[in-house]
Design an enzyme around this catalytic site. Structure first.
Site, mmCIF file in Angstrom:
data_model
loop_
_atom_site.group_PDB
_atom_site.id
_atom_site.type_symbol
_atom_site.label_atom_id
_atom_site.label_comp_id
_atom_site.label_asym_id
_atom_site.label_seq_id
_atom_site.Cartn_x
_atom_site.Cartn_y
_atom_site.Cartn_z
ATOM 1 N N GLU A 44 0.832 -1.198 0.000
ATOM 2 C CA GLU A 44 0.000 0.000 0.000
ATOM 3 C C GLU A 44 0.870 1.253 0.000
ATOM 4 O O GLU A 44 2.078 1.194 0.253
ATOM 5 C CB GLU A 44 -0.935 -0.016 1.214
ATOM 6 N N GLU A 55 -0.799 -10.103 -6.388
ATOM 7 C CA GLU A 55 -0.724 -10.856 -7.637
ATOM 8 C C GLU A 55 0.142 -10.136 -8.666
ATOM 9 O O GLU A 55 0.950 -10.768 -9.361
ATOM 10 C CB GLU A 55 -2.131 -11.090 -8.209
ATOM 11 N N CYS A 88 -8.631 -9.428 -7.394
ATOM 12 C CA CYS A 88 -9.486 -8.330 -7.831
ATOM 13 C C CYS A 88 -9.592 -8.356 -9.357
ATOM 14 O O CYS A 88 -8.896 -9.123 -10.030
ATOM 15 C CB CYS A 88 -8.932 -6.993 -7.347
ATOM 16 N N CYS A 91 -6.277 -7.785 -11.228
ATOM 17 C CA CYS A 91 -5.378 -8.939 -11.132
ATOM 18 C C CYS A 91 -5.876 -10.094 -11.982
ATOM 19 O O CYS A 91 -5.080 -10.831 -12.567
ATOM 20 C CB CYS A 91 -5.211 -9.356 -9.674
#
Length: 138
Positions: A44, A55, A88, A91
């Site tokens: 992050e 990923e 997500c 990814c």
């Protein structure tokens, strides 16, 4: 390598993730067709959109280590409870790229952060009718 071993590597990668804002650590382990494994964790950033998914981190390492066309399967693990963590949308698109380069419908093992729940998918299930290199005129 067994499913359990690949998932454990993803869980170990999650423990090294940098997620001070969401506190949602995700790890990814990618196995090549030759059994070589690379890992990655989410990173992050205070400027949220600059973060990096686990990923994507692992796929970048895979490209440098053995090539995206050699990706055989992927394990993803995240969170702290028993809810299964799946890739997500972005990814999924990146995994589709590797799958189309390899000509394989890459298997993805999705695990809860505590390892108590696992779901098995193919990238074709997670992003049906996906757009990737196979769709481009080359």
């Amino acid at each position: 390598m067994t499913d359990e071993q690949l998932i454990e590597l993803a869980r170990a990668a999650a423990s090294k993730a940098y997620a001070p804002y969401s506190n949602f650590q995700v790890g990814c382990a990618i196995e090549s067709v030759d059994g070589e494994v690379v890992t990655g964790g989410n990173m992050e950033n205070a400027c949220y959109r600059l973060g990096l998914c686990a990923e994507q981190s692992a796929l970048t390492t895979a490209q440098h280590q053995f090539g995206l066309d050699r990706v055989a399967r992927i394990a993803v693990s995240g969170g702290t409870g028993d809810a299964v963590c799946t890739p997500c949308g972005g990814c999924r698109q990146a995994i589709l790229e590797a799958a189309q380069l390899s000509g394989r419908d890459v298997e993805i093992l999705c695990s809860s952060g505590d390892g108590s729940a696992v779901e098995r998918y193919r990238i074709g299930e997670l992003i049906p009718h996906g757009f990737g290199p196979a769709n481009l005129d080359r």
